[in-house]
Design an enzyme around this catalytic site. Sequence first.
Site, PDB file in Angstrom:
ATOM      1  N   ASN A 108       0.618  -1.253  -0.267  1.00 52.13           N
ATOM      2  CA  ASN A 108      -0.035   0.393  -0.205  1.00 52.13           C
ATOM      3  C   ASN A 108       0.777   1.193  -0.348  1.00 52.13           C
ATOM      4  OD1 ASN A 108      -2.507  -1.950   2.167  1.00 52.13           O
ATOM      5  ND2 ASN A 108      -3.259  -1.297  -0.137  1.00 52.13           N
ATOM      6  N   ARG A 240      -4.021 -14.791  -0.144  1.00 54.36           N
ATOM      7  CA  ARG A 240      -5.072 -14.589   0.567  1.00 54.36           C
ATOM      8  C   ARG A 240      -5.585 -16.364   0.133  1.00 54.36           C
ATOM      9  NH1 ARG A 240      -6.146  -8.509   1.857  1.00 54.36           N
ATOM     10  NH2 ARG A 240      -6.096  -8.839  -0.097  1.00 54.36           N
TER      11      ARG A 240
END
Length: 368
Positions: A108, A240
């Site tokens: 990020n 994930r």
Amino acid sequence: MKLAEAVVEYRELSRKLHQQDLQQMAAELKRAGLEETLPATYTKRFGFNPAQSVDFYRTAEGRRIADTVLSYQTPSGGWSKRTDMGAAPREIGQAFGVEKNYVPTFDNGATSTQFWVMAKAYRATADRRYAEAAERALDLVLLAQYPSGGWPQSFPLRGKYHDLITFNDDVTSDLLRIVRAAARDDEGLGFLPEPQRRRAADSLQRGLQMLVASQVITGGTATIWGAQHDPQSLAPAAARAFEPAALATSESADLVLFLMELEQPTEAIKLAIVRAHGWFAENQIRGYRWEKAGGDYRELLPDKNAGPLWARFYEVGSDRPVFGDRDGSVYYDIRKLSRERIRGYGWYTEQPHKVLKQFAHWRQRHGL
């Protein structure tokens, strides 16, 4: 520290840097008479505007922000994400970030954003503290590069999918832009030592070679890239539970846009761009838009006038859109996802349209 030339050396380097961070924190706690770290303050991004100009850092408020950001730099050289670095300097014994298991990170925009803040602050003030902080951050970026040429999401390593070569959230393209600028003395980075700039030039070449080598080929045809790749085999890898090993359109578009910025791309890079553009052109979705329709989440809505869309993920081999759920299930139909996942993820993107729009000009510029 010396760059690692093998995976075993790389993991040992990671361990030493992690130990260095832990030791400084332990020393701070002892000095402050604390038994555990003080919590950092959460914020959605960084708590300051990273787009501020060099002139901003000539102001009192700019100096305050620069000093606060500097205070959150880890001993290993990086920064955290989702940690407020715009309010007040880090206290002795306070955590470097809100996500203690992933500090420092490149996710990020973390570390890359603060690197540019330090570079701008030095240009504005000539305060050597900021130059030295930028040098330490660049050192971490260089050390974090796998022998195969890619970067993990976090370094020192933290395990699981965080250790994969990460294209997601612009991790790789952000870091490639830093090493390219450092190698070319761009963006006011002339303060960087010459040996470090040479290392950055080598890092850039290894990163570009990694991109060419990791472009996914199925049935003899080159496609695009995954969101994460294995650091040794360079094959796409799952992250994930709802992020399968698949072709990733938004991340791949970001990589292609970076490659199209190169002034003198090699023939291999040109071919990678041409092939990726061809894949995007063949796999666009027409007649739908992906946006909010009266709710707080996006939906796929019919619209014959809409521009092209792409699913976030495509199955390797079949080029069919795929959608992952929290339990690891993967579907071809987004309507089969749990309500939470339909609402909680960006399943479609317009990002490859930027590649399509820029391709003709890029091709003409390079005589193709």
